[in-house]
Design a protein around this motif. Structure first.
Motif, PDB file in Angstrom:
ATOM      1  N   ARG A  62      -0.745  -2.450 -14.272  1.00 38.87           N
ATOM      2  CA  ARG A  62      -0.414  -3.573 -13.219  1.00 38.87           C
ATOM      3  C   ARG A  62       0.221  -2.732 -11.583  1.00 38.87           C
ATOM      4  N   LEU A  63       0.519  -1.548 -11.880  1.00 39.56           N
ATOM      5  CA  LEU A  63       0.928  -0.339 -10.544  1.00 39.56           C
ATOM      6  C   LEU A  63      -0.149  -0.336 -10.079  1.00 39.56           C
ATOM      7  N   ARG A  64      -1.582   0.199 -10.538  1.00 36.59           N
ATOM      8  CA  ARG A  64      -2.382   0.489  -9.809  1.00 36.59           C
ATOM      9  C   ARG A  64      -3.416   0.154  -9.705  1.00 36.59           C
ATOM     10  N   ASP A  65      -2.554  -1.704  -9.986  1.00 34.64           N
ATOM     11  CA  ASP A  65      -3.995  -2.638  -8.956  1.00 34.64           C
ATOM     12  C   ASP A  65      -2.759  -3.630  -8.218  1.00 34.64           C
ATOM     13  N   THR A  66      -2.948  -3.967  -6.795  1.00 28.53           N
ATOM     14  CA  THR A  66      -2.187  -4.483  -5.820  1.00 28.53           C
ATOM     15  C   THR A  66      -1.535  -5.703  -6.128  1.00 28.53           C
ATOM     16  N   GLU A 104       0.956  -1.349  -0.340  1.00 29.71           N
ATOM     17  CA  GLU A 104      -0.022   0.018  -0.098  1.00 29.71           C
ATOM     18  C   GLU A 104       0.984   1.024  -0.229  1.00 29.71           C
ATOM     19  N   GLN A 105       2.325   1.430   0.214  1.00 25.49           N
ATOM     20  CA  GLN A 105       3.218   2.497   0.231  1.00 25.49           C
ATOM     21  C   GLN A 105       3.101   2.469  -0.464  1.00 25.49           C
ATOM     22  N   ILE A 106       3.537   1.240  -1.220  1.00 22.66           N
ATOM     23  CA  ILE A 106       5.049   1.408  -3.032  1.00 22.66           C
ATOM     24  C   ILE A 106       3.783   1.867  -3.709  1.00 22.66           C
ATOM     25  N   LYS A 107       2.367   1.598  -3.546  1.00 23.81           N
ATOM     26  CA  LYS A 107       0.999   2.461  -4.377  1.00 23.81           C
ATOM     27  C   LYS A 107       0.813   3.998  -4.227  1.00 23.81           C
ATOM     28  N   ALA A 121       1.432   6.037  -7.338  1.00 23.46           N
ATOM     29  CA  ALA A 121       0.378   6.990  -7.905  1.00 23.46           C
ATOM     30  C   ALA A 121       0.290   8.403  -8.662  1.00 23.46           C
ATOM     31  N   PRO A 122       1.166   9.267  -7.840  1.00 20.06           N
ATOM     32  CA  PRO A 122       1.325  10.863  -8.183  1.00 20.06           C
ATOM     33  C   PRO A 122       1.603  10.136  -9.084  1.00 20.06           C
TER      34      PRO A 122
END
Length: 816
Positions: free
Chosen positions: A512-516, A487-490, A494-495
């Motif tokens: 893929r990086l927006r999805d866990t 979650e921290q990486i996401k 995200a920005p």
């Protein structure tokens, strides 16, 4: 083929090597086909052709040969081994196979004719090209054979495709060219040798250099080399750009200039071009890749082994120039890796201009009307050899290429899951449009060539996509080894993803990086490659860079780092303005903008040996675009130190520490060690041993600085980065004492000011610290000023890092 009304005799000429079966098929074709009717005789180019041609005052010459078609139709699913086994690629079968095919499968052969020509036309063309050799009947016969081969090859490609376009009789044609022989005579006079010796040395150089391609060798070589890449990566090529290149290639030769990150780059690119029916490139490779027993096969597949250094060998230089001119004039495509070697850091290295100069000479001297340079980007999700290159950056010795090395490399490739290899092409560059006239001053030609090389590098960067691995390593390297949850990486990623989307940057696999689940998959792949480590013994899994793998992670980050450099520079410039604004003298918005742009240009110059920047005017335009993304209302804000700093503190993510820290850290190490030398020179050419010892010193002291916390991470301890920093120091005149340094610095500062004014930018660089500072005339003072500026830049990066940590804590709830 019917004779004309004037009854000019019609003679057929086979280019040589015709078997008895092929001769019989041609004779049957002459006797029984409408096209062959009227031919009075069939001559073999390798059997008494000179004497036979001398019997005719005039005749119509028709090139003829037999083409053999494949047993099966090739498609994308056909492996190269299957192609070889089933003869699914066009080639001449052995004589005994020809006899069986002619009897049992007559549809497998076709008699081809090339474009006919009058004997008088051929003699005229021969006189123009051969000069003093024009009266030699044997030389004329060789000319006719070469002409027949060329036109027959062209006819054959009309139905087998351009994939098998190969040159013939190259060395023979080059050595017989009158202009080249005259050039050799001039060189012989200059260096004091006989014309005969000059010709012998040129012939020897051609034998060493010329790639004598054959279709069978091309297929065999590519089949043999295929395991080095086919099972490791899924190759994804941007084929939309190939259509335009194919159209250009109908008129002009193409020179492919790809990025160089792996030994298999040329195999990956070659496979993409072959599958899209492009002719095999002539690939310029270093003599270090001449590996027994594959070297001869590689040469016949199109690999040109060229000396890394020509020294003062004028004949070899003339041969290379003529060879390039010949290939380009025949529209054979070239390929080489103009960085001079694989990138050890993941980003583009400074270009080498030597081979590009020979292409430019072919254009300016009229050998060809134009040549198009094709920037190409080859990006890999994962590379086995990155670990070895990272070790070399820490001082390990590079393993010499050889058969044992190749076997080891092949084994490693079979056991490596590399993900995707992405091949993309930049906008093709017309060389004729960018070069001055051939009689232009040497400096003007040199500068034009440098600009062309720069444009190629920008084209490569602009076609390089941002990969998921590049973005994740950019994120994880920017948090000082602090492990992060998914979650921290996401929250951090995200920005950056939003920023990428707003700018419309090229990407691959970032969704893929927006999805866990997608993010976990990419991190798991990096963990299997030992780039990332995962700890799952606590409440939830956390991820960080694997210990000792920071240089490897930096390699993947640096593949796409150029897309973030302008924002990083802008962040440091804004911070500088907020810190230096006078408290008692308010500045206008225009004055603040001028200060920010001036400092940004100064940082740009500090990093010019690391990245490829556009002209100052374009760079300022890019800064304005970045500023609009950071703060769309920036031009209307009240210009106070607080409001200027607020542009940074109110953003969602900062990147300067992620993007620039390792490069500025390396510059800090070099500049401080250089300052401690006082006025002692460091001359790379005069004393290469001292130069190497200085790099060793930087590596050792840099490791101490890392342990003390003065450097951000191990990725700063790169010998390649230290060398780039020394290139900057040399450019600033900080390696050796120059009696005219003061005047030179003033001229440089004035030139920069004039350039800035011409570009409508914010003004010249300030001269209070380092750079082209004309107030520090002695070497020691200028070195110390340079070190002071490097320290200030690193301090600013630390400040940006602290700001980003605060922003990250607000988003993730975790403080450093």
């Amino acid at each position: 083929m019917s004779p004309t009304a004037s009854s000019i005799p019609v003679i057929a000429v086979t280019p040589g090597g015709t078997t008895s079966t092929e001769r019989k098929l041609i004779e049957e074709w002459v006797a029984g086909s409408d096209e062959g009717r009227g031919i009075t005789t069939v001559l073999d180019a390798e059997s008494g052709l000179a004497e036979e041609l001398a019997k005719y005052g005039e005749a119509l010459v028709v090139p003829v040969r037999v083409a053999w078609l494949p047993m099966v139709q090739r498609d994308e699913s056909t492996s190269r081994w299957a192609e070889l086994a089933l003869m699914a690629t066009p080639r001449r079968p052995a004589s005994w196979i020809q006899r069986r095919l002619a009897a049992r499968d007559p549809e497998r052969q076709r008699v081809l004719t090339g474009t006919p020509a009058l004997l008088s036309q051929l003699r005229s063309r021969h006189r123009r090209s051969a000069g003093s050799q024009a009266e030699d009947p044997a030389d004329f016969a060789r000319f006719v054979r070469r002409a027949a081969t060329v036109t027959l090859d062209r006819a054959e490609r009309s139905f087998i495709g351009d994939r098998y376009k190969v040159p013939h009789h190259v060395a023979e044609e080059i050595i017989s060219r009158a202009e080249f022989r005259n050039q050799l005579v001039g060189i012989a006079e200059d260096i004091g040798i006989s014309e005969k010796e000059a010709l012998e040395r040129a012939s020897g150089a051609l034998d060493e250099l010329v790639a004598v391609q054959s279709r069978a060798a091309m297929d065999a070589f590519l089949t043999l080399m295929e395991p080095l890449h086919s099972r490791t990566w899924n190759v994804i090529a941007d084929e939309s750009g190939l259509d335009r290149l194919r159209e250009l290639n109908k008129k002009y030769a193409l020179v492919f200039l790809p990025s160089h990150r792996s030994y298999v780059d040329s195999l990956v690119l070659g496979d993409v071009l072959s599958r899209n029916d492009f002719p095999r490139n002539h690939v310029m490779g270093g003599a270090n890749l001449r590996i027994w027993p594959l070297a001869d096969l590689a040469r016949r597949a199109g690999l040109v082994f060229i000396r890394r250094s020509f020294g003062d060998d004028a004949i070899y230089k003339a041969v290379v120039e003529e060879y390039f001119g010949y290939l380009l004039s025949k529209r054979f495509n070239l390929e080489w890796y103009f960085e001079g070697g694989r990138s050890r850091t993941g980003k583009l290295r400074p270009p080498r201009f030597g081979l590009l100069a020979y292409v430019a000479q072919a254009v300016t001297r009229g050998r060809v009307k134009d040549v198009y340079l094709v920037p190409a980007s080859i990006t890999y999700d994962r590379l086995y050899e990155v670990t070895a290159m990272a070790a070399e950056q820490e001082g390990a010795k590079k393993q010499a290429e050889g058969l044992k090395w190749l076997a080891s490399y092949a084994r490693s490739q079979r056991s490596t899951s590399g993900g995707n290899a992405i091949v993309r092409f930049g906008e093709p560059i017309s060389l004729a449009d960018r070069l001055p006239a051939s009689d232009a001053p040497e400096d003007e030609q040199r500068i034009a060539l440098q600009k062309v090389a720069f444009e190629v590098a920008v084209g490569i960067n602009n076609s390089t996509p941002i990969t998921a691995n590049a973005l994740l390593t950019l994120t994880l390297l920017g948090v000082r080894d602090q492990a992060q949850t998914i979650e921290q990486i996401k929250q951090v990623v995200a920005p950056i993803l939003d920023y990428i989307e707003r700018r419309g940057l090229p990407t691959t696999g970032l969704d893929r990086l927006r999805d866990t689940l997608g993010l976990q998959t990419v991190l798991a792949q990096l963990a299997r490659a030992d780039v990332v480590t995962a700890y799952d013994g606590g409440e939830e899994t956390v991820y960080t860079i694997e210990r000792g793998q920071h240089l490897v992670a930096a390699f993947y980050r640096n593949n796409a780092i150029h897309w973030f450099v302008t924002q990083a520079i802008l962040e440091l410039s804004i911070l500088h303005v907020s810190e230096t604004m006078p408290a008692d003298e308010p500045l206008s918005a225009l004055e603040i903008i001028e200060l920010a742009w001036a400092e940004a240009n100064r940082i740009r110059d500090q990093l010019k040996f690391e990245f490829f920047f556009p002209a100052r005017r374009v760079f300022v335009d890019e800064l304005r675009d970045e500023m609009d993304l950071l703060d769309p209302e920036w031009e209307g804000r009240t210009p106070t130190a607080e409001s200027v700093l607020g542009v940074l503190t109110e953003t969602r993510v900062l990147v300067a520490h992620r993007v620039l820290r390792s490069f500025l850290d390396a510059q800090l190490v070099v500049s401080e060690r250089l300052a401690l030398r006082g006025n002692d020179p460091l001359d790379r050419k005069a004393d290469p041993d001292s130069f190497t010892e200085f790099i060793d010193e930087c590596e050792k002291v840099g490791r101490q600085m890392l342990l003390q916390g003065r450097l951000h991470g191990p990725e700063s301890l790169s010998r390649e980065l230290f060398v780039s920093a020394l290139d900057l120091m040399a450019n600033l005149g900080l390696l050796v004492e120059d009696p005219d340094q003061g005047a030179a610095a003033e001229r440089a500062a004035r030139a920069m000011s004039e350039e800035a004014a011409a570009d409508d930018s914010a003004g010249s660089d300030p001269a209070d610290e380092g750079g082209t500072d004309s107030t520090h005339h002695d070497l020691a003072s200028r070195r110390e000023a340079s070190a002071a500026y490097a320290r200030d830049l690193v301090r600013r990066v630390r400040t940006i890092e602290a700001m980003d940590a605060t922003i990250r804590a607000e988003v993730t709830g975790v403080t450093d």
